[in-house]
Design a protein around this motif. Structure first.
Motif, PDB file in Angstrom:
ATOM      1  N   THR A 193       0.835  -1.207   0.000  1.00 40.59           N
ATOM      2  CA  THR A 193       0.000   0.000   0.000  1.00 40.59           C
ATOM      3  C   THR A 193       0.867   1.253   0.000  1.00 40.59           C
ATOM      4  O   THR A 193       0.598   2.220  -0.729  1.00 40.59           O
ATOM      5  N   ILE A 194       1.920   1.240   0.811  1.00 42.38           N
ATOM      6  CA  ILE A 194       2.849   2.372   0.848  1.00 42.38           C
ATOM      7  C   ILE A 194       3.492   2.563  -0.523  1.00 42.38           C
ATOM      8  O   ILE A 194       3.648   3.687  -1.009  1.00 42.38           O
ATOM      9  N   ALA A 195       3.864   1.452  -1.155  1.00 38.58           N
ATOM     10  CA  ALA A 195       4.501   1.514  -2.475  1.00 38.58           C
ATOM     11  C   ALA A 195       3.596   2.183  -3.503  1.00 38.58           C
ATOM     12  O   ALA A 195       4.077   2.918  -4.383  1.00 38.58           O
ATOM     13  N   ASP A 196       2.298   1.949  -3.399  1.00 34.58           N
ATOM     14  CA  ASP A 196       1.351   2.563  -4.345  1.00 34.58           C
ATOM     15  C   ASP A 196       1.423   4.085  -4.306  1.00 34.58           C
ATOM     16  O   ASP A 196       1.128   4.752  -5.302  1.00 34.58           O
ATOM     17  N   PHE A 197       1.802   4.644  -3.143  1.00 37.13           N
ATOM     18  CA  PHE A 197       1.875   6.102  -2.986  1.00 37.13           C
ATOM     19  C   PHE A 197       3.324   6.594  -2.932  1.00 37.13           C
ATOM     20  O   PHE A 197       3.571   7.742  -2.578  1.00 37.13           O
ATOM     21  N   ASN A 198       4.255   5.738  -3.289  1.00 43.05           N
ATOM     22  CA  ASN A 198       5.677   6.084  -3.290  1.00 43.05           C
ATOM     23  C   ASN A 198       6.104   6.398  -4.720  1.00 43.05           C
ATOM     24  O   ASN A 198       6.201   5.513  -5.567  1.00 43.05           O
ATOM     25  N   VAL A 199       6.382   7.662  -4.980  1.00 40.23           N
ATOM     26  CA  VAL A 199       6.721   8.066  -6.351  1.00 40.23           C
ATOM     27  C   VAL A 199       8.013   7.398  -6.817  1.00 40.23           C
ATOM     28  O   VAL A 199       8.178   7.122  -8.021  1.00 40.23           O
ATOM     29  N   ILE A 200       8.923   7.095  -5.890  1.00 40.99           N
ATOM     30  CA  ILE A 200      10.178   6.432  -6.272  1.00 40.99           C
ATOM     31  C   ILE A 200       9.899   5.019  -6.776  1.00 40.99           C
ATOM     32  O   ILE A 200      10.564   4.535  -7.695  1.00 40.99           O
ATOM     33  N   TYR A 201       8.927   4.353  -6.190  1.00 35.78           N
ATOM     34  CA  TYR A 201       8.547   3.014  -6.658  1.00 35.78           C
ATOM     35  C   TYR A 201       8.062   3.070  -8.107  1.00 35.78           C
ATOM     36  O   TYR A 201       8.446   2.237  -8.938  1.00 35.78           O
ATOM     37  N   HIS A 202       7.243   4.065  -8.417  1.00 34.14           N
ATOM     38  CA  HIS A 202       6.725   4.201  -9.785  1.00 34.14           C
ATOM     39  C   HIS A 202       7.855   4.533 -10.765  1.00 34.14           C
ATOM     40  O   HIS A 202       7.882   4.021 -11.884  1.00 34.14           O
ATOM     41  N   MET A 203       8.779   5.388 -10.328  1.00 34.20           N
ATOM     42  CA  MET A 203       9.956   5.662 -11.160  1.00 34.20           C
ATOM     43  C   MET A 203      10.750   4.388 -11.405  1.00 34.20           C
ATOM     44  O   MET A 203      11.215   4.131 -12.526  1.00 34.20           O
ATOM     45  N   ASN A 204      10.911   3.607 -10.364  1.00 34.46           N
ATOM     46  CA  ASN A 204      11.692   2.369 -10.449  1.00 34.46           C
ATOM     47  C   ASN A 204      11.078   1.394 -11.452  1.00 34.46           C
ATOM     48  O   ASN A 204      11.784   0.804 -12.278  1.00 34.46           O
ATOM     49  N   GLN A 205       9.761   1.254 -11.403  1.00 32.59           N
ATOM     50  CA  GLN A 205       9.085   0.326 -12.308  1.00 32.59           C
ATOM     51  C   GLN A 205       9.261   0.758 -13.764  1.00 32.59           C
ATOM     52  O   GLN A 205       9.534  -0.071 -14.643  1.00 32.59           O
ATOM     53  N   LEU A 206       9.129   2.042 -14.020  1.00 36.27           N
ATOM     54  CA  LEU A 206       9.312   2.537 -15.388  1.00 36.27           C
ATOM     55  C   LEU A 206      10.759   2.404 -15.831  1.00 36.27           C
ATOM     56  O   LEU A 206      11.042   2.041 -16.981  1.00 36.27           O
ATOM     57  N   PHE A 207      11.681   2.694 -14.915  1.00 34.51           N
ATOM     58  CA  PHE A 207      13.106   2.641 -15.243  1.00 34.51           C
ATOM     59  C   PHE A 207      13.531   1.221 -15.599  1.00 34.51           C
ATOM     60  O   PHE A 207      14.297   1.009 -16.558  1.00 34.51           O
ATOM     61  N   ILE A 208      13.050   0.239 -14.863  1.00 30.61           N
ATOM     62  CA  ILE A 208      13.370  -1.164 -15.160  1.00 30.61           C
ATOM     63  C   ILE A 208      12.862  -1.544 -16.549  1.00 30.61           C
ATOM     64  O   ILE A 208      13.560  -2.202 -17.331  1.00 30.61           O
ATOM     65  N   ALA A 209      11.638  -1.114 -16.861  1.00 26.79           N
ATOM     66  CA  ALA A 209      11.053  -1.440 -18.166  1.00 26.79           C
ATOM     67  C   ALA A 209      11.846  -0.788 -19.304  1.00 26.79           C
ATOM     68  O   ALA A 209      12.149  -1.424 -20.318  1.00 26.79           O
ATOM     69  N   ILE A 210      12.200   0.483 -19.145  1.00 27.15           N
ATOM     70  CA  ILE A 210      12.955   1.186 -20.189  1.00 27.15           C
ATOM     71  C   ILE A 210      14.355   0.601 -20.313  1.00 27.15           C
ATOM     72  O   ILE A 210      14.883   0.425 -21.419  1.00 27.15           O
ATOM     73  N   TRP A 211      14.988   0.295 -19.185  1.00 26.34           N
ATOM     74  CA  TRP A 211      16.345  -0.267 -19.179  1.00 26.34           C
ATOM     75  C   TRP A 211      16.414  -1.548 -19.998  1.00 26.34           C
ATOM     76  O   TRP A 211      17.395  -1.789 -20.719  1.00 26.34           O
ATOM     77  N   ASN A 212      15.372  -2.354 -19.908  1.00 26.93           N
ATOM     78  CA  ASN A 212      15.365  -3.652 -20.588  1.00 26.93           C
ATOM     79  C   ASN A 212      14.601  -3.641 -21.911  1.00 26.93           C
ATOM     80  O   ASN A 212      14.347  -4.700 -22.481  1.00 26.93           O
ATOM     81  N   GLY A 213      14.245  -2.443 -22.377  1.00 28.55           N
ATOM     82  CA  GLY A 213      13.541  -2.340 -23.652  1.00 28.55           C
ATOM     83  C   GLY A 213      12.177  -2.995 -23.632  1.00 28.55           C
ATOM     84  O   GLY A 213      11.715  -3.498 -24.665  1.00 28.55           O
ATOM     85  N   GLN A 214      11.496  -2.968 -22.478  1.00 30.53           N
ATOM     86  CA  GLN A 214      10.211  -3.643 -22.329  1.00 30.53           C
ATOM     87  C   GLN A 214       9.065  -2.680 -22.037  1.00 30.53           C
ATOM     88  O   GLN A 214       8.013  -3.102 -21.566  1.00 30.53           O
ATOM     89  N   LEU A 215       9.274  -1.397 -22.285  1.00 33.85           N
ATOM     90  CA  LEU A 215       8.232  -0.428 -21.960  1.00 33.85           C
ATOM     91  C   LEU A 215       7.031  -0.612 -22.885  1.00 33.85           C
ATOM     92  O   LEU A 215       7.147  -0.563 -24.100  1.00 33.85           O
ATOM     93  N   GLU A 216       5.878  -0.837 -22.290  1.00 35.04           N
ATOM     94  CA  GLU A 216       4.622  -0.951 -23.016  1.00 35.04           C
ATOM     95  C   GLU A 216       3.589  -0.065 -22.331  1.00 35.04           C
ATOM     96  O   GLU A 216       3.586   0.056 -21.104  1.00 35.04           O
ATOM     97  N   TRP A 217       2.720   0.540 -23.124  1.00 29.63           N
ATOM     98  CA  TRP A 217       1.736   1.465 -22.548  1.00 29.63           C
ATOM     99  C   TRP A 217       0.527   0.698 -22.035  1.00 29.63           C
ATOM    100  O   TRP A 217      -0.539   0.693 -22.620  1.00 29.63           O
ATOM    101  N   THR A 218       0.759   0.038 -20.904  1.00 32.94           N
ATOM    102  CA  THR A 218      -0.312  -0.677 -20.225  1.00 32.94           C
ATOM    103  C   THR A 218      -0.952   0.236 -19.177  1.00 32.94           C
ATOM    104  O   THR A 218      -0.490   1.363 -18.951  1.00 32.94           O
ATOM    105  N   GLY A 219      -1.980  -0.267 -18.530  1.00 32.50           N
ATOM    106  CA  GLY A 219      -2.631   0.502 -17.475  1.00 32.50           C
ATOM    107  C   GLY A 219      -1.673   0.861 -16.348  1.00 32.50           C
ATOM    108  O   GLY A 219      -1.685   1.989 -15.834  1.00 32.50           O
ATOM    109  N   GLU A 220      -0.816  -0.090 -15.963  1.00 37.34           N
ATOM    110  CA  GLU A 220       0.141   0.155 -14.883  1.00 37.34           C
ATOM    111  C   GLU A 220       1.168   1.215 -15.280  1.00 37.34           C
ATOM    112  O   GLU A 220       1.547   2.064 -14.475  1.00 37.34           O
TER     113      GLU A 220
END
Length: 245
Positions: A193-220
C-alpha cells in the motif's frame, strides 16, 4: 565563475562523509550484497538479477544524492545563515542554484556508470546502446523530477536536526517500499500500500522497463507515469507558494 563554484561544491560533497556513505557507498554495496543472495533468481518471468536491480540501484543513488546533497543542503544553508551571507556576495543566487543542480547531475551520473560497471563486471550485464541511451535520458528526466520534489519537501523545514531525521527515515522507507530490497508483491500488504503512494517506486518500475527495452503502454505504465507527473506539478506549486511568502 560557474566552473569555480561547481568545483567547490563537488569538493565539499566529497568532504561530507555522511553524504558519501549514504549516497555513493551504501547503494553499490547493497547491490553487490543482494546479488550474492538473489543473483540466480529471475524476476517478472524473464529478467535476471542484474537486469532488474541495476536500474533500481542507479535510481537509489540518484534519490540519495538529490535528497541529501541538494534538498537537505538547502535546509543547512537556510538554518545556519549561509543563505543570508550568500545574498551579500557578488555571486548570483541563480548561479549557485545552477551549480547545485549540475553537481547533483554529475554525482548521479557517476552513480549511473558505477553501478552499470559493477553489473557488467560482476554479473555479466549486457550492453545495448539504444536501451542504454534511452535509460540515461529517462534517468536525467527523473533527476529533474527529484530535484523539484526535494526542493518542495525541504522547503518546509526550518530546523536542521528535524531535516536530518526525516532524511534518514525517508531513505529507509524508500529502500523498503521502492522495490530495492525484494519484489513488492512479496512484501506485506501494508508495504504494498505504501509503495502505491511512493513516487520512487513508480519511477523504479518505469526505469526497469525502459532499461530492458520492455516499456509498453499498459494501465500500470500509464498509472505510474501519471502519478509521477502529478507529484511533479504539485511540487512546482508548493515551491511557487513557498517562494511567494
Amino acid at each position: 565563475m560557474l566552473a569555480t563554484q561547481l568545483k567547490y561544491d563537488l569538493l565539499m560533497f566529497w568532504r561530507e562523509i555522511f553524504y558519501v556513505v549514504f549516497t555513493i557507498v551504501v547503494p553499490p554495496v547493497s547491490y553487490l550484497f543482494m546479488g550474492q543472495l538473489f543473483g540466480e533468481a529471475t524476476y517478472d518471468g524473464s529478467l535476471n538479477y542484474a537486469e532488474t536491480y541495476t536500474p533500481s540501484f542507479i535510481l537509489l543513488i540518484a534519490f540519495g544524492v538529490i535528497f541529501f546533497a541538494f534538498g537537505f543542503e538547502q535546509v543547512t544553508h537556510r538554518t545556519t545563515g549561509i543563505e543570508k551571507r550568500i545574498t551579500l556576495t557578488p555571486v548570483p543566487k541563480r548561479m549557485l542554484l545552477l551549480s547545485a543542480i549540475l553537481k547533483s547531475i554529475i554525482l548521479t551520473s557517476l552513480g549511473y556508470f558505477l553501478v552499470f560497471s559493477i553489473g557488467a563486471l560482476v554479473y555479466d550485464l549486457q550492453f545495448h546502446l539504444i536501451d542504454f541511451l534511452a535509460s540515461y535520458g529517462f534517468f536525467i528526466a527523473m533527476n529533474a523530477v527529484l530535484l523539484v520534489l526535494s526542493s518542495a519537501i525541504y522547503s518546509f523545514f526550518t530546523n536542521q536536526n528535524s531535516a536530518l531525521v526525516f532524511s534518514i527515515a525517508i531513505f529507509q522507507l524508500v529502500m523498503i517500499s521502492g522495490g530495492f530490497t525484494m519484489p513488492i508483491e512479496l512484501m506485506p500488504k501494508f508495504v504494498q500500500t505504501i509503495a502505491d503512494f511512493n513516487v520512487i517506486y513508480h519511477m523504479n518500475q518505469l526505469f526497469i522497463a525502459i532499461w530492458n527495452g520492455q516499456l509498453e503502454w499498459t494501465g500500470e505504465t500509464i498509472l505510474s507515469g501519471s502519478f509521477i507527473a502529478i507529484v511533479f506539478v504539485l511540487s512546482l506549486c508548493i515551491l511557487r507558494l513557498q517562494q511567494s511568502k
